[in-house]
Design an enzyme around this catalytic site. Sequence first.
Site, PDB file in Angstrom:
ATOM      1  N   ALA A  25       2.522  -2.198  -1.881  1.00  0.00           N
ATOM      2  CA  ALA A  25       2.890  -2.639  -0.533  1.00  0.00           C
ATOM      3  C   ALA A  25       3.262  -1.455   0.345  1.00  0.00           C
ATOM      4  O   ALA A  25       4.144  -1.535   1.188  1.00  0.00           O
ATOM      5  CB  ALA A  25       4.058  -3.615  -0.611  1.00  0.00           C
ATOM      6  N   ARG A  29      -3.676  -2.281  11.864  1.00  0.00           N
ATOM      7  CA  ARG A  29      -4.368  -3.294  12.657  1.00  0.00           C
ATOM      8  C   ARG A  29      -3.491  -4.500  13.025  1.00  0.00           C
ATOM      9  O   ARG A  29      -3.886  -5.343  13.814  1.00  0.00           O
ATOM     10  CB  ARG A  29      -5.627  -3.764  11.901  1.00  0.00           C
ATOM     11  CG  ARG A  29      -6.760  -2.762  11.999  1.00  0.00           C
ATOM     12  CD  ARG A  29      -7.917  -3.145  11.114  1.00  0.00           C
ATOM     13  NE  ARG A  29      -7.654  -2.837   9.717  1.00  0.00           N
ATOM     14  CZ  ARG A  29      -8.371  -3.313   8.691  1.00  0.00           C
ATOM     15  NH1 ARG A  29      -9.362  -4.147   8.924  1.00  0.00           N
ATOM     16  NH2 ARG A  29      -8.089  -2.961   7.453  1.00  0.00           N
ATOM     17  N   ASP A  59      -0.056  -7.735   0.543  1.00  0.00           N
ATOM     18  CA  ASP A  59      -0.773  -8.393   1.637  1.00  0.00           C
ATOM     19  C   ASP A  59      -1.819  -9.384   1.125  1.00  0.00           C
ATOM     20  O   ASP A  59      -2.710  -9.779   1.857  1.00  0.00           O
ATOM     21  CB  ASP A  59      -1.411  -7.352   2.570  1.00  0.00           C
ATOM     22  CG  ASP A  59      -2.348  -6.408   1.846  1.00  0.00           C
ATOM     23  OD1 ASP A  59      -2.495  -6.532   0.617  1.00  0.00           O
ATOM     24  OD2 ASP A  59      -2.940  -5.538   2.514  1.00  0.00           O
ATOM     25  N   ASN A  85      35.766 -29.497  23.394  1.00  0.00           N
ATOM     26  CA  ASN A  85      36.298 -28.927  22.144  1.00  0.00           C
ATOM     27  C   ASN A  85      36.703 -27.471  22.292  1.00  0.00           C
ATOM     28  O   ASN A  85      37.335 -26.922  21.412  1.00  0.00           O
ATOM     29  CB  ASN A  85      35.265 -29.058  21.024  1.00  0.00           C
ATOM     30  CG  ASN A  85      33.945 -28.382  21.366  1.00  0.00           C
ATOM     31  OD1 ASN A  85      33.599 -28.228  22.530  1.00  0.00           O
ATOM     32  ND2 ASN A  85      33.212 -27.990  20.344  1.00  0.00           N
TER      33      ASN A  85
HETATM   34  C1  UD1 Z   1      -9.289  -2.026  -2.717  1.00  0.00           C
HETATM   35  C2  UD1 Z   1     -10.152  -1.761  -3.953  1.00  0.00           C
HETATM   36  C3  UD1 Z   1     -11.471  -2.502  -3.814  1.00  0.00           C
HETATM   37  C4  UD1 Z   1     -11.224  -3.985  -3.619  1.00  0.00           C
HETATM   38  C5  UD1 Z   1     -10.306  -4.187  -2.421  1.00  0.00           C
HETATM   39  C6  UD1 Z   1      -9.903  -5.641  -2.331  1.00  0.00           C
HETATM   40  C7  UD1 Z   1      -9.543   0.477  -4.677  1.00  0.00           C
HETATM   41  C8  UD1 Z   1      -9.930   1.900  -4.701  1.00  0.00           C
HETATM   42  N1  UD1 Z   1     -10.369  -0.334  -4.068  1.00  0.00           N
HETATM   43  O1  UD1 Z   1      -9.977  -1.430  -1.641  1.00  0.00           O
HETATM   44  O2  UD1 Z   1     -12.242  -2.308  -4.991  1.00  0.00           O
HETATM   45  O3  UD1 Z   1     -12.464  -4.643  -3.436  1.00  0.00           O
HETATM   46  O4  UD1 Z   1      -9.101  -3.418  -2.554  1.00  0.00           O
HETATM   47  O5  UD1 Z   1      -9.211  -5.874  -1.153  1.00  0.00           O
HETATM   48  O6  UD1 Z   1      -8.537   0.119  -5.232  1.00  0.00           O
HETATM   49  N2  UD1 Z   1      -2.027   0.759  -1.069  1.00  0.00           N
HETATM   50  C9  UD1 Z   1      -0.858   1.443  -1.301  1.00  0.00           C
HETATM   51  N3  UD1 Z   1      -0.875   2.794  -1.389  1.00  0.00           N
HETATM   52  C10 UD1 Z   1      -2.017   3.501  -1.218  1.00  0.00           C
HETATM   53  C11 UD1 Z   1      -3.223   2.795  -0.976  1.00  0.00           C
HETATM   54  C12 UD1 Z   1      -3.185   1.422  -0.901  1.00  0.00           C
HETATM   55  O7  UD1 Z   1       0.216   0.834  -1.449  1.00  0.00           O
HETATM   56  O8  UD1 Z   1      -1.961   4.737  -1.312  1.00  0.00           O
HETATM   57  C13 UD1 Z   1      -1.981  -0.708  -0.963  1.00  0.00           C
HETATM   58  C14 UD1 Z   1      -2.292  -1.129   0.470  1.00  0.00           C
HETATM   59  O9  UD1 Z   1      -1.088  -1.353   1.187  1.00  0.00           O
HETATM   60  C15 UD1 Z   1      -3.051  -2.425   0.269  1.00  0.00           C
HETATM   61  C16 UD1 Z   1      -3.693  -2.274  -1.098  1.00  0.00           C
HETATM   62  O10 UD1 Z   1      -3.018  -1.229  -1.762  1.00  0.00           O
HETATM   63  O11 UD1 Z   1      -2.198  -3.525   0.198  1.00  0.00           O
HETATM   64  C17 UD1 Z   1      -5.179  -2.035  -1.050  1.00  0.00           C
HETATM   65  O12 UD1 Z   1      -5.442  -0.814  -0.408  1.00  0.00           O
HETATM   66  P1  UD1 Z   1      -6.676  -0.599   0.528  1.00  0.00           P
HETATM   67  O13 UD1 Z   1      -6.653   0.783   1.022  1.00  0.00           O
HETATM   68  O14 UD1 Z   1      -6.766  -1.682   1.509  1.00  0.00           O
HETATM   69  O15 UD1 Z   1      -7.874  -0.735  -0.525  1.00  0.00           O
HETATM   70  P2  UD1 Z   1      -9.337  -1.135  -0.186  1.00  0.00           P
HETATM   71  O16 UD1 Z   1     -10.035   0.053   0.348  1.00  0.00           O
HETATM   72  O17 UD1 Z   1      -9.387  -2.371   0.585  1.00  0.00           O
END
Ligand code: UD1
Length: 455
Positions: free
Chosen positions: A9, A15, A102, A385
């Site tokens: 998280a 966005r 999320d 009151n």
């Molecule tokens: C990730 C997956 C992807 C999957 C997708 C599903 C990886 C490399 N890829 O991609 O395979 O299909 O989720 O939604 O894992 N977060 C952190 N710290 C960080 C990076 C991310 O806490 O350094 C958290 C973000 O807040 C988020 C979640 O991890 O809640 C996913 O990160 P995000 O960067 O959105 O990954 P995706 O590129 O969507």
Amino acid sequence: MSLNVLILAAGKGTRMNSKLPKVLQPLGGRPLLAHVINTAQALQADKVIGVIGHGADAVKQAFADSAVDWVLQTEQLGTGHAVSVAADHLDDDACVVILYGDVPLISDATLQDLIAQVKTTHPLALLTLIMHDSTGYGRIVRDSHFKVQAIVEEKDATPEQRQIKEVNTGIMAVRGLELKKWLSQLDNNNAQREYYLTDIIAMCVADGFEVNSAQPANAIEVLGVNDKVQLQALEREYQLAQATALMRQGVTLADASRLEIRGHVTAGKDVFIDVNVVLEGNNQLAEDVTIGANCHLKNVILGQGVKVQPFSHLEDCVIDADCVIGPYARLRPGTELAEGVRIGNFVETKKVRIGKGSKVNHLSYIGDTLMGEGCNIGAGTITCNYDGVNKHLTEIGNNVFVGSDTQLIAPVKVNDGATIGAGSTITKEVPAEELTLSRSKQLTIKGWHKPVKKG
Ligand code: UD1
Ligand code: MG
């Protein structure tokens, strides 16, 4: 195997365009992250670990009462990095379930399925989903025997791999010991220069293990929220699911799409809820309760057969059977009504206890008051009151009749069976069974003429 739930998280949620960190945005009246923490608790996790970064202080504060170990990820270098910063908190012999702050609607049933796939011989299981449009997701690469080989992120995928419809939901379950080993081998040699958690799948295969997979019971369980449009869309799904659950229990809804539940509701059979009702916090509705259109109820307990008529607003109230409230009533915190009480239009109550069958039917303010049974409070009665500094109590006995437009200047007591004449300002104790009034005598000037307009 013990159970560790790790919730990522730390992301910014750019966005969302909001001052509030993404995982604190509300869904069904509770922060997104609250849903995930509740699910972890439903799984009876031995440990819940939250990785936070953006808005870390606000997140910690919002969950100060939850048993979560917080780990700070100051720089977001990828999902693999996020898990690595929490590695010291993970137990070697635990099944570590990785969730996202999320992705709020993941169910404990789906996770149980996933967890059941993790064994010493199968240290990793993935939650995957078939999607018509897999754009943006990591793709699940399988061999000719349908065995998982790897996850390839979209930006690193070949055109053929991009055709794959099975995607990574991001949710997985991994044994702690192997997870830690694989995390230490991650690098960021990829299109996004990130440490990808998804790279551990190929490592698992390389170590000779077979990767199991499971699918969510319902696709909405794995939907993530990145902006207010997705948040609203998920809110609709969530509300519909809650409304459906109520209908299955025997509640009649005028329109499932026009009920908002922001919290928890229990309802007996044959409850009827009309359109545009908002139920917030914890509400208990006994059998045969009806709630009219456009009502807002927060933390109320309604007894059997209570009727709340349209446009009423109730908060922190306990209402016994067969009371009739509204239309246009406002019942504020501390309102306790005994059986069969009637509170009519434009009546406000606060911190009151009203006895069986008493009526306050029109345009009144009754606050800091103890009222007995069988009273009839006339239109426009005000309990005064507040003296500007302190609040004072008004005590009204049983079977009291208060004439319209009476002010009861608290502290004051009205004894059983008293009648108060309309338009009175009551400052002293009112004796039982007598008529009391404070009113200047009416007089008529005989032979009086209207003034004549000057030429
Ligand atoms: C990730 C997956 C992807 C999957 C997708 C599903 C990886 C490399 N890829 O991609 O395979 O299909 O989720 O939604 O894992 N977060 C952190 N710290 C960080 C990076 C991310 O806490 O350094 C958290 C973000 O807040 C988020 C979640 O991890 O809640 C996913 O990160 P995000 O960067 O959105 O990954 P995706 O590129 O969507
Ligand atoms: Mg994402």
